[in-house]
Scaffold this motif. Structure first.
Motif, PDB file in Angstrom:
ATOM      1  N   LEU A   1       0.790  -1.146  -0.035  1.00  0.00           N
ATOM      2  CA  LEU A   1       0.272   0.113   0.084  1.00  0.00           C
ATOM      3  C   LEU A   1       0.738   1.380  -0.079  1.00  0.00           C
ATOM      4  O   LEU A   1       0.252   2.422  -0.198  1.00  0.00           O
ATOM      5  N   ARG A   2       2.156   1.344   0.266  1.00  0.00           N
ATOM      6  CA  ARG A   2       2.934   2.201   0.150  1.00  0.00           C
ATOM      7  C   ARG A   2       4.318   2.201  -0.479  1.00  0.00           C
ATOM      8  O   ARG A   2       4.848   0.836  -0.612  1.00  0.00           O
ATOM      9  N   PRO A   3       4.833   3.006  -1.307  1.00  0.00           N
ATOM     10  CA  PRO A   3       6.004   2.751  -1.929  1.00  0.00           C
ATOM     11  C   PRO A   3       7.101   2.773  -1.087  1.00  0.00           C
ATOM     12  O   PRO A   3       7.165   3.258   0.013  1.00  0.00           O
ATOM     13  N   ALA A   4       8.176   2.139  -1.452  1.00  0.00           N
ATOM     14  CA  ALA A   4       9.334   1.932  -0.626  1.00  0.00           C
ATOM     15  C   ALA A   4       9.922   3.310  -0.618  1.00  0.00           C
ATOM     16  O   ALA A   4      10.810   3.513   0.407  1.00  0.00           O
ATOM     17  N   PHE A   5       9.955   4.341  -1.287  1.00  0.00           N
ATOM     18  CA  PHE A   5      10.391   5.635  -1.479  1.00  0.00           C
ATOM     19  C   PHE A   5       9.784   6.442  -0.349  1.00  0.00           C
ATOM     20  O   PHE A   5       9.054   7.215  -0.787  1.00  0.00           O
ATOM     21  N   ALA A   6      10.117   6.070   0.870  1.00  0.00           N
ATOM     22  CA  ALA A   6       9.351   6.780   2.054  1.00  0.00           C
ATOM     23  C   ALA A   6      10.057   7.761   2.729  1.00  0.00           C
ATOM     24  O   ALA A   6       9.275   8.763   3.163  1.00  0.00           O
TER      25      ALA A   6
ATOM     26  N   MET B   1      16.693   4.508  -4.435  1.00  0.00           N
ATOM     27  CA  MET B   1      16.668   5.796  -3.810  1.00  0.00           C
ATOM     28  C   MET B   1      16.939   5.449  -2.078  1.00  0.00           C
ATOM     29  O   MET B   1      17.985   5.837  -1.698  1.00  0.00           O
ATOM     30  N   ASN B   2      16.202   4.525  -1.537  1.00  0.00           N
ATOM     31  CA  ASN B   2      16.350   4.129  -0.311  1.00  0.00           C
ATOM     32  C   ASN B   2      17.767   3.340   0.084  1.00  0.00           C
ATOM     33  O   ASN B   2      18.421   3.757   0.904  1.00  0.00           O
ATOM     34  N   LEU B   3      18.306   2.640  -1.064  1.00  0.00           N
ATOM     35  CA  LEU B   3      19.372   1.944  -0.777  1.00  0.00           C
ATOM     36  C   LEU B   3      20.567   3.050  -0.693  1.00  0.00           C
ATOM     37  O   LEU B   3      21.637   2.806  -0.041  1.00  0.00           O
ATOM     38  N   ALA B   4      20.693   4.064  -1.685  1.00  0.00           N
ATOM     39  CA  ALA B   4      21.441   5.179  -1.605  1.00  0.00           C
ATOM     40  C   ALA B   4      21.721   5.710  -0.218  1.00  0.00           C
ATOM     41  O   ALA B   4      22.664   6.150   0.113  1.00  0.00           O
ATOM     42  N   MET B   5      20.283   6.164   0.371  1.00  0.00           N
ATOM     43  CA  MET B   5      20.161   6.673   1.856  1.00  0.00           C
ATOM     44  C   MET B   5      20.875   5.792   2.707  1.00  0.00           C
ATOM     45  O   MET B   5      21.396   6.444   3.661  1.00  0.00           O
ATOM     46  N   ALA B   6      20.918   4.560   2.543  1.00  0.00           N
ATOM     47  CA  ALA B   6      21.448   3.729   3.556  1.00  0.00           C
ATOM     48  C   ALA B   6      22.784   3.660   3.591  1.00  0.00           C
ATOM     49  O   ALA B   6      23.421   3.756   4.475  1.00  0.00           O
ATOM     50  N   HIS B   7      23.524   3.923   2.264  1.00  0.00           N
ATOM     51  CA  HIS B   7      24.950   4.045   2.139  1.00  0.00           C
ATOM     52  C   HIS B   7      25.324   5.366   2.711  1.00  0.00           C
ATOM     53  O   HIS B   7      26.394   5.450   3.240  1.00  0.00           O
ATOM     54  N   GLN B   8      24.457   6.345   2.460  1.00  0.00           N
ATOM     55  CA  GLN B   8      24.956   7.770   3.020  1.00  0.00           C
ATOM     56  C   GLN B   8      25.059   7.473   4.390  1.00  0.00           C
ATOM     57  O   GLN B   8      25.941   8.208   4.940  1.00  0.00           O
TER      58      GLN B   8
ATOM     59  N   LYS C   1      21.357   5.213 -10.250  1.00  0.00           N
ATOM     60  CA  LYS C   1      20.193   4.288 -10.936  1.00  0.00           C
ATOM     61  C   LYS C   1      19.024   4.725 -10.692  1.00  0.00           C
ATOM     62  O   LYS C   1      18.220   4.696 -11.367  1.00  0.00           O
ATOM     63  N   ALA C   2      18.774   5.168  -9.413  1.00  0.00           N
ATOM     64  CA  ALA C   2      17.481   5.621  -9.154  1.00  0.00           C
ATOM     65  C   ALA C   2      16.974   6.625  -9.978  1.00  0.00           C
ATOM     66  O   ALA C   2      15.855   6.737 -10.443  1.00  0.00           O
ATOM     67  N   LYS C   3      17.994   7.874 -10.305  1.00  0.00           N
ATOM     68  CA  LYS C   3      17.626   8.707 -11.540  1.00  0.00           C
ATOM     69  C   LYS C   3      17.267   8.244 -12.641  1.00  0.00           C
ATOM     70  O   LYS C   3      16.188   8.764 -13.476  1.00  0.00           O
ATOM     71  N   ALA C   4      18.100   7.155 -13.254  1.00  0.00           N
ATOM     72  CA  ALA C   4      17.953   6.731 -14.604  1.00  0.00           C
ATOM     73  C   ALA C   4      16.737   5.717 -14.742  1.00  0.00           C
ATOM     74  O   ALA C   4      15.986   5.706 -15.779  1.00  0.00           O
ATOM     75  N   TRP C   5      16.084   5.007 -13.714  1.00  0.00           N
ATOM     76  CA  TRP C   5      15.122   4.408 -13.512  1.00  0.00           C
ATOM     77  C   TRP C   5      13.769   5.257 -13.518  1.00  0.00           C
ATOM     78  O   TRP C   5      12.732   4.502 -13.896  1.00  0.00           O
TER      79      TRP C   5
END
Length: 544
Positions: free
Chosen positions: A4-9, A500-507, A521-525
């Motif tokens: 019900l909710r996208p992962a991009f939270a 996007m969320n994976l990038a934030m985890a690395h950050q 990758k997030a931007k390209a997809w």
């Protein structure tokens, strides 16, 4: 059950999707929608006739997806396909008839697909790969476009009782000449059922409002609404917009009308207005309607001293619904008098709820005045409330859907303790925890669920989300590394949000090189207009 909710939270709070009021449709646009709706309805009727024909000789046909349909001036054909893992179609069966003569179907030896139908085949093949076995539960109505390409409509099938099911529909458009040939447009997200006799609770012979709903993704009626009205044959479909209503009649026409005084609203009550009458206390709209589920409540009316009465209940398939029973006023002594201008003998108003709202309980004396004593009679048309595991899971699902996650936890936690392996339960309970910022509680539920169902993409995604929001960034990196490959390659919005969320985890781990790679990758997809695309559009200096 779908998420019900996208992962991009992480960015959801700063990227609200703006909704703009659309201008009224022109007569030419209404005519075009009506014609396309009639065409869709005819294609559905042809598919139903083909399935009835095949049921006598090919029982397995009930598991087949919708056929490719051609409505030519001389012959109509319907070709059922099977698509392999590589997307190559194979003809299973083709039926044909003269235009409109559905009772005279005959088999046709047709090993290949005509060139004119290739774009439809491409679109259906894509949809079949995306939907999998769910494709057999919906009409996939493909329509060739005059300018090239095709459009595919996803419409829920008639149910076992023959009723038309409206909801969870989308349009998939294929334009070979454009850089992004496939465009997805969602229409509805909740389910509504239209039977040939009208909706449950609709008076016999009623030809007025059989279904009224607000579009979540479109401001105006769609051709799917027109098709649903035609296929039901007994009720009209009204689409509520900001300043009025669109009526899709069962003859296929669309007209715009203004809301009438005393007509239905979307159930947003406020503080009570008006004065206390002698011997009677004015209603106080300070309690939630869900606290009075399956009982009549009072809502503010269109003017001072005017009130509506409604009942909130759970339709297990469609979700929480407000059944608007009528309107009344109070005489000087506080007795209720039905408003004759709000005639429910000719119409039944039902509004699918997206949130709880304020209401006042209907006093016993008022209920007696209105003849509403006891359990609302229309509820008998729905499945009786039962404390089965499946019913409780559906209740939790629908509570999550409208944002009542605290209530969902109260239902789902005891169920999880007694039946932790119930399919779909781990996701729903974890979703509720995460929505309540209790990601730590979601982690063990999801870890157990992923262990039992390692190929479930939504459990895997929700676990990664839970790790991220509970500060377990290293586990989040590993979990996203496992969940992203489970997402279909053409589901670019989901892949971009997880990236996007994976990038934030690395950050959070200080791994800036990996962060920038996943940002890229997030931007390209990211599909145009998606939350991730909007984020990068607003931050031109963001890396990369």
């Amino acid at each position: 059950m779908p998420p019900l909710r996208p992962a991009f939270a992480l960015l959801a709070a700063i990227l609200p999707l703006a909704s703009q009021a659309a201008p009224s449709l022109t007569p030419a646009q209404l005519t075009a929608l009506s014609l396309r709706g009639r065409d869709l309805a005819m294609r559905v009727k042809l598919e139903d006739a083909c399935r009835a024909f095949l049921a006598r000789s090919a029982p397995s046909a009930r598991e087949w997806a919708s056929p490719i349909i051609s409505l030519g001036p001389d012959r109509w054909t319907a070709t059922f396909l099977q698509v392999d893992a590589l997307g190559s179609p194979k003809v299973l069966r083709t039926l044909t008839c003269a235009p409109g003569q559905l009772e005279a179907l005959t088999p046709l030896d047709r090993p290949d697909i005509p060139i004119a139908e290739k774009s439809q085949v491409l679109l259906v093949a894509r949809a079949l790969r995306q939907l999998g076995s769910a494709s057999a539960t919906a009409y996939l109505v493909s329509v060739p476009e005059p300018g090239g390409g095709a459009t595919l409509y996803r419409m829920s099938r008639r149910n076992t009782a023959g009723a038309v099911v409206l909801g969870q529909d989308f349009i998939l458009t294929h334009r070979p000449s454009t850089p992004l040939p496939f465009k997805l447009t969602p229409l509805h997200r909740a389910l509504w059922t239209l039977s040939d006799e009208g909706m449950p609770g609709t008076p016999a012979g009623a030809k007025a409002v059989g279904l009224m709903h607000s579009h979540l993704d479109l401001a105006d009626p769609s051709e799917v609404d027109v098709a649903a009205a035609i296929l039901s044959g007994a009720v009209d479909v009204f689409v509520m917009v900001k300043d009025g209503l669109y009526k899709c009649s069962s003859d296929g026409t669309i007209t715009r009308t203004e809301r009438q005084a005393g007509g239905p609203n979307q159930g947003r009550g406020g503080p009570a207005e008006g004065e206390d009458l002698p011997g009677f206390r004015a209603f106080a709209f300070d309690r939630k309607a869900f606290d009075h589920e399956n009982r009549w409540v009072v809502l503010p009316g269109s003017g001072k001293g005017s009130y509506l009465f409604a009942c909130v209940y759970l339709d297990e398939q469609a979700g929480f619904t407000s059944h608007l029973g009528g309107a009344f006023r109070l005489d000087p002594e506080g007795r209720a008098i039905l408003d004759p201008t709000f005639d429910t003998s000719k119409a039944s108003f039902k509004i699918r709820l997206q949130k709880d709202f304020f209401a006042a309980p209907l006093p016993e004396g008022i209920a007696k005045d209105l003849g509403l004593e006891g359990r609302p009679a229309f509820r008998a048309a729905y499945v009786p409330d039962q404390a089965t595991a499946e019913h409780l899971l559906r209740r939790g699902f629908h509570l999550n859907h409208i944002g009542e996650c605290e209530r969902a936890v109260q239902v789902l936690e005891p169920l999880f303790r007694s039946q932790p392996t119930l399919k779909g339960l781990a996701f729903e309970l974890a979703f509720a925890y995460n929505a309540l910022n209790q990601a730590g509680k979601a982690v063990p539920v999801l870890e157990d669920g992923v262990k039992r169902n390692p190929e479930d993409p939504w459990l895997a995604r929700e676990l990664a989300y839970s790790y991220l929001h509970s500060g377990r960034y290293r586990e989040a990196v590993g979990a996203y590394g496992r969940s992203i490959p489970l997402i279909a390659s053409d589901n670019l919005q989901e892949r971009s949000e997880q990236a996007m969320n994976l990038a934030m985890a690395h950050q959070q781990l200080g791994e800036l090189g990996e962060r920038d790679a996943w940002f890229a990758k997030a931007k390209a997809w990211a599909p145009p207009g998606s939350p991730v695309a909007q984020y990068f559009a607003k931050q031109p200096q963001a890396k990369p």
